[in-house]
Scaffold this active site. Sequence first.
Site, PDB file in Angstrom:
ATOM      1  N   HIS A  93     -23.140  75.386 -33.126  1.00  0.00           N
ATOM      2  CA  HIS A  93     -22.066  76.568 -33.211  1.00  0.00           C
ATOM      3  C   HIS A  93     -21.911  76.794 -34.685  1.00  0.00           C
ATOM      4  O   HIS A  93     -21.771  75.761 -35.389  1.00  0.00           O
ATOM      5  CB  HIS A  93     -20.940  76.361 -32.429  1.00  0.00           C
ATOM      6  CG  HIS A  93     -20.121  77.617 -32.029  1.00  0.00           C
ATOM      7  ND1 HIS A  93     -19.500  78.238 -33.045  1.00  0.00           N
ATOM      8  CD2 HIS A  93     -20.430  78.333 -31.056  1.00  0.00           C
ATOM      9  CE1 HIS A  93     -18.916  79.371 -32.405  1.00  0.00           C
ATOM     10  NE2 HIS A  93     -19.603  79.392 -31.318  1.00  0.00           N
TER      11      HIS A  93
ATOM     12  N   ASP B 240     -22.670  78.165 -23.814  1.00  0.00           N
ATOM     13  CA  ASP B 240     -23.724  78.637 -22.946  1.00  0.00           C
ATOM     14  C   ASP B 240     -24.373  77.289 -22.417  1.00  0.00           C
ATOM     15  O   ASP B 240     -25.243  77.401 -21.709  1.00  0.00           O
ATOM     16  CB  ASP B 240     -24.771  79.083 -23.948  1.00  0.00           C
ATOM     17  CG  ASP B 240     -24.104  80.539 -24.367  1.00  0.00           C
ATOM     18  OD1 ASP B 240     -24.250  81.101 -25.373  1.00  0.00           O
ATOM     19  OD2 ASP B 240     -23.747  81.393 -23.546  1.00  0.00           O
TER      20      ASP B 240
HETATM   21  C1  SDX Z   1     -22.550  81.879 -28.687  1.00  0.00           C
HETATM   22  O1  SDX Z   1     -20.089  82.861 -32.779  1.00  0.00           O
HETATM   23  C2  SDX Z   1     -19.922  82.747 -31.726  1.00  0.00           C
HETATM   24  O2  SDX Z   1     -18.329  82.517 -31.484  1.00  0.00           O
HETATM   25  C3  SDX Z   1     -20.888  82.804 -30.554  1.00  0.00           C
HETATM   26  C4  SDX Z   1     -20.186  82.501 -29.196  1.00  0.00           C
HETATM   27  C5  SDX Z   1     -19.228  83.410 -28.676  1.00  0.00           C
HETATM   28  O3  SDX Z   1     -18.442  83.183 -27.867  1.00  0.00           O
HETATM   29  O4  SDX Z   1     -19.380  84.727 -29.250  1.00  0.00           O
HETATM   30  O5  SDX Z   1     -19.508  81.126 -29.148  1.00  0.00           O
HETATM   31  C6  SDX Z   1     -21.611  82.453 -28.154  1.00  0.00           C
HETATM   32  O6  SDX Z   1     -23.405  82.423 -29.099  1.00  0.00           O
HETATM   33  C7  SDX Z   1     -22.617  80.357 -28.712  1.00  0.00           C
HETATM   34  C8  SDX Z   1     -24.122  79.967 -29.466  1.00  0.00           C
HETATM   35  C9  SDX Z   1     -25.293  80.011 -28.590  1.00  0.00           C
HETATM   36  N1  SDX Z   1     -26.456  79.674 -29.008  1.00  0.00           N
HETATM   37  C10 SDX Z   1     -27.175  78.578 -29.049  1.00  0.00           C
HETATM   38  O7  SDX Z   1     -26.804  77.594 -28.139  1.00  0.00           O
HETATM   39  C11 SDX Z   1     -28.673  78.404 -29.547  1.00  0.00           C
HETATM   40  C12 SDX Z   1     -28.832  76.963 -30.177  1.00  0.00           C
HETATM   41  N2  SDX Z   1     -27.778  76.966 -31.439  1.00  0.00           N
HETATM   42  C13 SDX Z   1     -28.413  77.298 -32.575  1.00  0.00           C
HETATM   43  O8  SDX Z   1     -29.473  78.053 -32.965  1.00  0.00           O
HETATM   44  C14 SDX Z   1     -27.305  77.312 -33.714  1.00  0.00           C
HETATM   45  O9  SDX Z   1     -26.451  76.188 -33.619  1.00  0.00           O
HETATM   46  C15 SDX Z   1     -26.418  78.682 -33.893  1.00  0.00           C
HETATM   47  C16 SDX Z   1     -27.174  79.803 -33.891  1.00  0.00           C
HETATM   48  C17 SDX Z   1     -25.572  78.666 -32.715  1.00  0.00           C
HETATM   49  C18 SDX Z   1     -25.635  78.482 -34.948  1.00  0.00           C
HETATM   50  O10 SDX Z   1     -26.225  78.203 -36.326  1.00  0.00           O
HETATM   51  P1  SDX Z   1     -25.947  78.193 -37.723  1.00  0.00           P
HETATM   52  O11 SDX Z   1     -24.435  78.017 -37.987  1.00  0.00           O
HETATM   53  O12 SDX Z   1     -26.684  79.216 -38.219  1.00  0.00           O
HETATM   54  O13 SDX Z   1     -26.442  76.797 -38.122  1.00  0.00           O
HETATM   55  P2  SDX Z   1     -27.957  76.613 -38.712  1.00  0.00           P
HETATM   56  O14 SDX Z   1     -29.102  77.299 -37.578  1.00  0.00           O
HETATM   57  O15 SDX Z   1     -28.106  77.042 -40.028  1.00  0.00           O
HETATM   58  O16 SDX Z   1     -28.239  75.217 -38.019  1.00  0.00           O
HETATM   59  C19 SDX Z   1     -27.925  74.072 -39.295  1.00  0.00           C
HETATM   60  C20 SDX Z   1     -28.750  72.981 -38.868  1.00  0.00           C
HETATM   61  C21 SDX Z   1     -30.115  73.236 -38.907  1.00  0.00           C
HETATM   62  O17 SDX Z   1     -30.888  72.001 -39.418  1.00  0.00           O
HETATM   63  P3  SDX Z   1     -31.531  72.020 -40.809  1.00  0.00           P
HETATM   64  O18 SDX Z   1     -32.422  73.353 -40.716  1.00  0.00           O
HETATM   65  O19 SDX Z   1     -30.397  72.227 -41.640  1.00  0.00           O
HETATM   66  O20 SDX Z   1     -32.202  70.620 -40.865  1.00  0.00           O
HETATM   67  O21 SDX Z   1     -28.323  72.144 -37.482  1.00  0.00           O
HETATM   68  C22 SDX Z   1     -29.725  72.138 -36.699  1.00  0.00           C
HETATM   69  C23 SDX Z   1     -30.678  73.404 -37.568  1.00  0.00           C
HETATM   70  O22 SDX Z   1     -31.996  73.050 -37.125  1.00  0.00           O
HETATM   71  N3  SDX Z   1     -29.234  73.011 -35.457  1.00  0.00           N
HETATM   72  C24 SDX Z   1     -29.716  72.309 -34.324  1.00  0.00           C
HETATM   73  C25 SDX Z   1     -29.133  73.074 -33.268  1.00  0.00           C
HETATM   74  N4  SDX Z   1     -28.241  74.012 -33.912  1.00  0.00           N
HETATM   75  C26 SDX Z   1     -28.220  73.687 -35.246  1.00  0.00           C
HETATM   76  N5  SDX Z   1     -30.603  71.667 -34.270  1.00  0.00           N
HETATM   77  C27 SDX Z   1     -31.131  71.477 -32.718  1.00  0.00           C
HETATM   78  N6  SDX Z   1     -30.493  72.115 -31.745  1.00  0.00           N
HETATM   79  C28 SDX Z   1     -29.572  72.983 -31.895  1.00  0.00           C
HETATM   80  N7  SDX Z   1     -29.019  73.594 -30.971  1.00  0.00           N
END
Ligand code: SDX
Length: 389
Positions: free
Chosen positions: A266, A325
């Site tokens: 998140h 989620d």
């Molecule tokens: C919602 O914003 C809100 O409030 C949203 C929400 C709401 O109520 O409106 O809470 C609802 O959208 C919840 C989130 C649902 N999405 C997911 O579950 C999809 C999986 N999650 C990720 O894609 C990610 O965690 C995000 C998109 C939610 C947040 O991403 P960020 O803040 O942009 O972080 P990032 O993608 O830059 O990740 C940082 C690091 C990365 O590693 P590096 O590239 O730095 O090596 O963390 C890793 C990512 O690869 N990482 C994950 C991960 N989430 C982040 N690795 C594996 N699995 C994951 N789920």
Amino acid sequence: MASQAEKPKVYKGLEGIYVTETRLSYIDGLHSKLYYVGYPIEALAKNSTYEEVAFLLYFLRLPRKDELDLFKALMAEARELPEDVLNVVKKMASLKAHPMDIVRTAVSYLAAYDPEVGVNTPESNLRKSLRILSKAPSIIAAMYRFSRNLDYIPPRKDLSHVENFLYMLHGKRPTEFETKVMDVIFILHAEHGMNASAFASLVTISTLSDIYSAVVSGIATLKGPLHGGAAEAAYHQFKEIGSPDKVEEWVQKALASKRRVMGMGHRVYKSYDPRAKFMRELDGEIAKIYGGEPKLLYEIAIKLEEVALKEFAEKGRMDIQPNIDYYTPIAYTALGIPPEYFTTIFTASRIVGWTAKAMEYLKDPRLIRPLDLYVGELDKEYVPIDKRG
Ligand code: SDX
């Protein structure tokens, strides 16, 4: 153009940037806390109803009993859909359009039936918000029925918001427990700070466009798998794993190929999403009561959480935890909701957050227009097409 020395900092994804003040919700991402207008989300999920939470977000206080009764009656009155909107929903369902595309189109079409669509006063915006909020479940239930060649079930006015939704979906009154589960889901999804879909709808309203357009912007944005679409993706992820004893192997392969564990991580929560915690406990009850697929999905989810969090911790990524989620697929499945509908329910609930935030912003609006840093060439000579080789 800025030289290397004074090159401005680009905040990709507007990470960490505050764009406005709000009284609607507060997320303490380090300590697993979420408040709606100062009330802890756990207290609201346990004791409140979606209608009461919607009143809280629109008026920034909890209602008296007479106020809530009136608010519920106004919402119940507004559930009907115009015939033509039903026809569009039926047509799109026959084309097998994604449910999020149908909701986006139907809300857009609803604007044509609202005599106040162009009126931008607080009173009119509240009336329009209530109409959209009340009709969204009817749109979802209609597409669910039409896509299964079942008749549309008109809304009832004597049932609560979520009770009527489940009645319109399945053609029978839900049990008290089913109603409570859906009310919890609607409460947990209602509002969540400056999430991507809220920001999209706020950009729209900041141009003084109308509230229907702001909601359509929110729907279009929420659909993405990085945002509201994650619950559907999490469901398919659990199904792909298939059983708890397959989790270890799946996690090794997934992380090795840089796959995301859907429903985890998140932008703001660097701790366990309190909404996921609440759903996890509710899912434990659901698994015991329903058995079958909900129970299997729950067991896979629990095992996947244990294994994935261990892996993340070993990589120093304690900040990646389950979010809202991750555990909703179990509850949705128990309520007979197919995965392609999960995000439409998120939408139906979040309409209150988008519209409350839009009306709050309109009290002191400012056009949202950030910058992008130009890094291309300048003053290039125009070469006529026949001389371009
Ligand atoms: C919602 O914003 C809100 O409030 C949203 C929400 C709401 O109520 O409106 O809470 C609802 O959208 C919840 C989130 C649902 N999405 C997911 O579950 C999809 C999986 N999650 C990720 O894609 C990610 O965690 C995000 C998109 C939610 C947040 O991403 P960020 O803040 O942009 O972080 P990032 O993608 O830059 O990740 C940082 C690091 C990365 O590693 P590096 O590239 O730095 O090596 O963390 C890793 C990512 O690869 N990482 C994950 C991960 N989430 C982040 N690795 C594996 N699995 C994951 N789920």
